[in-house]
Design an enzyme around this catalytic site. Structure first.
Site, PDB file in Angstrom:
ATOM      1  N   SER A   1      12.711  25.658 -65.748  1.00  0.00           N
ATOM      2  CA  SER A   1      12.417  26.249 -67.024  1.00  0.00           C
ATOM      3  C   SER A   1      13.299  27.757 -66.668  1.00  0.00           C
ATOM      4  CB  SER A   1      11.313  26.256 -67.838  1.00  0.00           C
ATOM      5  OG  SER A   1      11.741  26.866 -69.024  1.00  0.00           O
TER       6      SER A   1
ATOM      7  N   LYS B   1      14.319  21.570 -65.664  1.00  0.00           N
ATOM      8  CA  LYS B   1      13.849  21.659 -67.142  1.00  0.00           C
ATOM      9  C   LYS B   1      14.857  22.593 -67.718  1.00  0.00           C
ATOM     10  CE  LYS B   1      11.363  21.912 -71.161  1.00  0.00           C
ATOM     11  NZ  LYS B   1      11.868  23.207 -71.671  1.00  0.00           N
TER      12      LYS B   1
ATOM     13  N   GLN C   1      13.361  24.524 -76.789  1.00  0.00           N
ATOM     14  CA  GLN C   1      12.618  23.944 -77.785  1.00  0.00           C
ATOM     15  C   GLN C   1      12.253  24.768 -79.083  1.00  0.00           C
ATOM     16  OE1 GLN C   1      11.576  22.901 -74.451  1.00  0.00           O
ATOM     17  NE2 GLN C   1      12.958  21.031 -75.024  1.00  0.00           N
TER      18      GLN C   1
END
Length: 384
Positions: free
Chosen positions: A293, A318, A322
């Site tokens: 991420s 990742k 979201q």
């Protein structure tokens, strides 16, 4: 009088039937707009009617609709897009407070498996021997194969002082159990020091929390004031965190230009940029399978802009964003709303970032080979 009453009842009955028919038609029209198919719309109503007519047991209409919503959300096939029932939604909210217990691990989903991305140092999971790359098979004896990501997370979390047992499978396929006592989780953020007997600054970023970019700045400036000639950034086992913190750190390391681009469903793209005139010091970055991420945003920006070199093994992959939306007062849905792209326009999602210099670190290694390779590179750059 009786005749008028009967007429009134009959009139009400007819009105009720008409109203019900109108609602049913309206629902069918809306459902058809979603399915885009008359056949699928009929199958939905047929299935519901068959269950209600023939199921030999009590029917909870609320549960039927919840199941339909859950199935619809999971139908997109994205493990990060999930329906949150009242219990899931409440537990998700609790994680924003400092009162929940856990074991300090971060996991993701690869295919049908839940994989440990990172076991945060000095937290219960890491102390119990849980490592990046371990696959979660079951929690407290319950297989995770039928759970979504939020449900797995909620099974792991719990009251401080209670025990949770994880059935794990390592990289070789060997099964083992890890019994862990939950504690209040504290995520370390930034630690800085010099590599012994060198002027190479070493900064370890364990997670991108709210203040990580400011903490990084302080450590960076402190090392700079003490004569830093090169920087080694350690992002191994860093599961990510806040986009803003990742961008803040990258902005101190990469030259003027794009850091990361975020593209939404409508096609609109928002780009975060660095304003740094030039890279100040030779830079090496340590990454591994647990770097995910926000870590990948920083690593991807450094690699693409050639601000430094990456050492280690491929990152987790990742690269999505979201957002949680409330449904009513006690349920919600978490949806992937955007994807990250590195400065060169590459999506890292489910792909990861390949380091410039691949250095494996065996489990039985007695020396940090990845760090040694990065230090040797930086010493050579300083000597130029």
């Amino acid at each position: 009088m009786e005749k008028k009453s009967w007429q009134l009842v009959a009139c009400c009955a007819v009105t009720a039937v008409v109203t019900f028919a109108a609602v049913t038609i309206a629902e069918s029209v809306l459902l058809h707009q979603i399915t885009g198919s008359v056949t699928d719309t009929l199958r939905f109503w047929q299935t519901m009617n068959l269950v209600k007519q023939h199921y030999n047991g009590d029917i909870d209409n609320h549960a039927l609709y919840e199941g339909a919503i859950k199935g619809m959300v999971e139908g997109v096939g994205d493990p990060y897009t999930v329906y949150l029932n009242s219990k899931d939604f409440q537990q998700l909210n609790e994680t924003t407070s400092s009162t929940f217990g856990g074991i300090g691990v971060v996991f993701g989903k690869r295919g049908d498996e839940y994989v440990i991305i990172s076991a945060l140092p000095d937290n219960p999971g890491a102390l119990a021997g849980i490592k990046s790359g371990d696959i979660i098979v079951a929690i407290d004896g319950e297989a995770v194969s039928s759970m979504n990501m939020e449900q797995v997370a909620h099974k792991i979390r719990g009251k401080v002082g209670t025990e949770v047992t994880l059935d794990l499978k390592d990289k070789t396929g060997e099964l083992r159990k890890a019994r862990v006592i939950r504690k209040e989780i504290k995520n370390p953020s930034v630690k800085g020091q010099f590599v012994p007997n060198t002027k190479i600054g070493y900064i370890r970023v364990s997670v991108f929390a709210e203040s990580t970019d400011e903490d990084f700045k302080q450590e960076y400036q402190k090392l700079e004031q003490e004569g830093m000639q090169a920087l080694l950034l350690d992002l191994r086992g860093n599961p990510g965190g806040l986009l803003t913190s990742g961008v803040g750190v990258a902005g101190m390391l990469v030259p003027k230009g794009p850091i990361v681009s975020i593209t939404y469903k409508n096609g609109k793209t928002y780009t975060e940029n660095s304003s740094l005139e030039k890279v100040k010091y030779p830079l090496a970055v340590l990454v591994d399978h647990g770097s995910a991420s926000a870590s990948e945003i920083v690593a991807g920006a450094i690699k693409d802009t050639k601000a430094g070199k990456l050492f280690g093994v491929k990152t987790f992959g990742k690269g999505s964003v979201q957002s949680v939306y409330r449904l009513g007062h006690d349920t919600g849905v978490k949806i992937t709303i955007a994807k990250y792209y590195t400065p060169s326009g590459v999506s890292i999602h489910n792909v990861g970032i390949e380091p410039d210099v691949v250095v494996e670190l065996p489990d039985n290694a007695t020396k940090d080979l990845q760090m040694q390779a990065a230090v040797d590179y930086l010493k050579a750059e300083i000597a130029k």
